[in-house]
Design a protein around this motif. Structure first.
Motif, PDB file in Angstrom:
ATOM      1  N   GLY A 267       1.466   6.779  13.257  1.00 27.81           N
ATOM      2  CA  GLY A 267       1.786   6.152  11.987  1.00 27.81           C
ATOM      3  C   GLY A 267       0.547   5.512  11.386  1.00 27.81           C
ATOM      4  O   GLY A 267      -0.483   5.382  12.034  1.00 27.81           O
ATOM      5  N   ARG A 268       0.647   5.179  10.092  1.00 21.95           N
ATOM      6  CA  ARG A 268      -0.447   4.547   9.352  1.00 21.95           C
ATOM      7  C   ARG A 268      -1.745   5.342   9.391  1.00 21.95           C
ATOM      8  O   ARG A 268      -2.837   4.800   9.404  1.00 21.95           O
ATOM      9  N   GLY A 269      -1.618   6.687   9.483  1.00 24.19           N
ATOM     10  CA  GLY A 269      -2.794   7.546   9.423  1.00 24.19           C
ATOM     11  C   GLY A 269      -3.551   7.699  10.717  1.00 24.19           C
ATOM     12  O   GLY A 269      -4.705   8.136  10.714  1.00 24.19           O
TER      13      GLY A 269
ATOM     14  N   ASP B  92       6.232   7.831  10.269  1.00 30.43           N
ATOM     15  CA  ASP B  92       6.193   7.329   8.896  1.00 30.43           C
ATOM     16  C   ASP B  92       5.885   8.426   7.874  1.00 30.43           C
ATOM     17  O   ASP B  92       5.850   8.174   6.676  1.00 30.43           O
TER      18      ASP B  92
ATOM     19  N   LEU C 296       3.171   9.827   7.144  1.00 31.08           N
ATOM     20  CA  LEU C 296       1.826   9.801   6.556  1.00 31.08           C
ATOM     21  C   LEU C 296       0.895  10.754   7.297  1.00 31.08           C
ATOM     22  O   LEU C 296       0.951  10.857   8.527  1.00 31.08           O
TER      23      LEU C 296
ATOM     24  N   ARG D  21      -3.765   0.278  16.151  1.00 36.04           N
ATOM     25  CA  ARG D  21      -2.659  -0.356  15.424  1.00 36.04           C
ATOM     26  C   ARG D  21      -3.169  -1.546  14.612  1.00 36.04           C
ATOM     27  O   ARG D  21      -2.450  -2.073  13.767  1.00 36.04           O
ATOM     28  N   ASP D  22      -4.385  -1.969  14.886  1.00 33.44           N
ATOM     29  CA  ASP D  22      -4.985  -3.097  14.186  1.00 33.44           C
ATOM     30  C   ASP D  22      -5.474  -2.626  12.818  1.00 33.44           C
ATOM     31  O   ASP D  22      -6.404  -1.813  12.721  1.00 33.44           O
ATOM     32  N   GLY D  23      -4.845  -3.130  11.777  1.00 34.35           N
ATOM     33  CA  GLY D  23      -5.207  -2.723  10.422  1.00 34.35           C
ATOM     34  C   GLY D  23      -6.662  -2.987  10.077  1.00 34.35           C
ATOM     35  O   GLY D  23      -7.287  -2.211   9.357  1.00 34.35           O
TER      36      GLY D  23
ATOM     37  N   CYS E 137      -8.802  -0.240  11.684  1.00 32.77           N
ATOM     38  CA  CYS E 137      -8.660   1.015  10.942  1.00 32.77           C
ATOM     39  C   CYS E 137      -9.389   0.959   9.602  1.00 32.77           C
ATOM     40  O   CYS E 137     -10.023   1.935   9.205  1.00 32.77           O
TER      41      CYS E 137
ATOM     42  N   ARG F 142     -12.365   3.468   8.529  1.00 30.20           N
ATOM     43  CA  ARG F 142     -12.279   4.279   7.303  1.00 30.20           C
ATOM     44  C   ARG F 142     -13.456   4.025   6.366  1.00 30.20           C
ATOM     45  O   ARG F 142     -13.805   4.892   5.570  1.00 30.20           O
TER      46      ARG F 142
END
Length: 154
Positions: free
Chosen positions: A59-61, A92, A94, A124-126, A129, A133
């Motif tokens: 999830g979340r890419g 999700d 995505l 999982r830590d935004g 990520c 990116r």
């Protein structure tokens, strides 16, 4: 076990040509062969076989494909930042642009699970990520992945 113990700088790459999971796994297998001396066909087949059991899109890419493989001595990782996200059948829906593949010895047991948990917590830590990116260089990607990720007990 820290990510820096699993991931060689040379096993971190940006990759823009994969247009499918199959092609991506082939590229990951080639990188694992180049960096760690693993048999590329065996790595590819192990990743494909594991993926057939259930998608590894978190999830979340983010995806964390993983497999156990005979003849592997230590748990090893390959990280790929995709320029063009791929469908990974994530819950999700995505597409995925950050992929951390783990290859573990066939008998790794709990060590394999601990390594997978460490990678999962980091990705999982935004904030992690977002940093990944924004990175464009191999060394910067490796540095972000190698940082100690602060985790709270559940």
């Amino acid at each position: 076990m820290e990510i820096r113990d699993l991931l060689a700088l040379e096993a971190v790459c940006r990759q823009s040509r994969a247009s499918s999971k199959k092609q991506l796994f082939n590229d990951i297998a080639a990188k694992a062969a180049e960096v760690y001396g693993l048999d590329p066909r065996s790595v590819f087949e192990a990743l494909m076989d594991r993926e057939k059991l259930g998608g590894t899109g978190m999830g979340r890419g983010v995806a964390a494909p993983h497999a156990r493989l005979a003849g592997v001595e230590d748990i090893r990782g390959v990280f790929v930042k995709l320029d063009k996200p791929l469908d990974f059948d994530a819950a999700d829906g995505l597409p995925v642009d950050l992929v951390f593949a783990l290859i573990a010895p066939e008998d790794a047991g709990a060590d394999h699970l601990r390594a997978l948990a460490r990678v999962s917590r980091a990705l999982r830590d935004g904030g992690v990520c977002a940093k990944l990116r924004s990175c464009t260089e191999q060394s910067a990607l490796h540095a972000v992945l190698s940082e100690k990720v602060q985790t709270r007990a559940a």
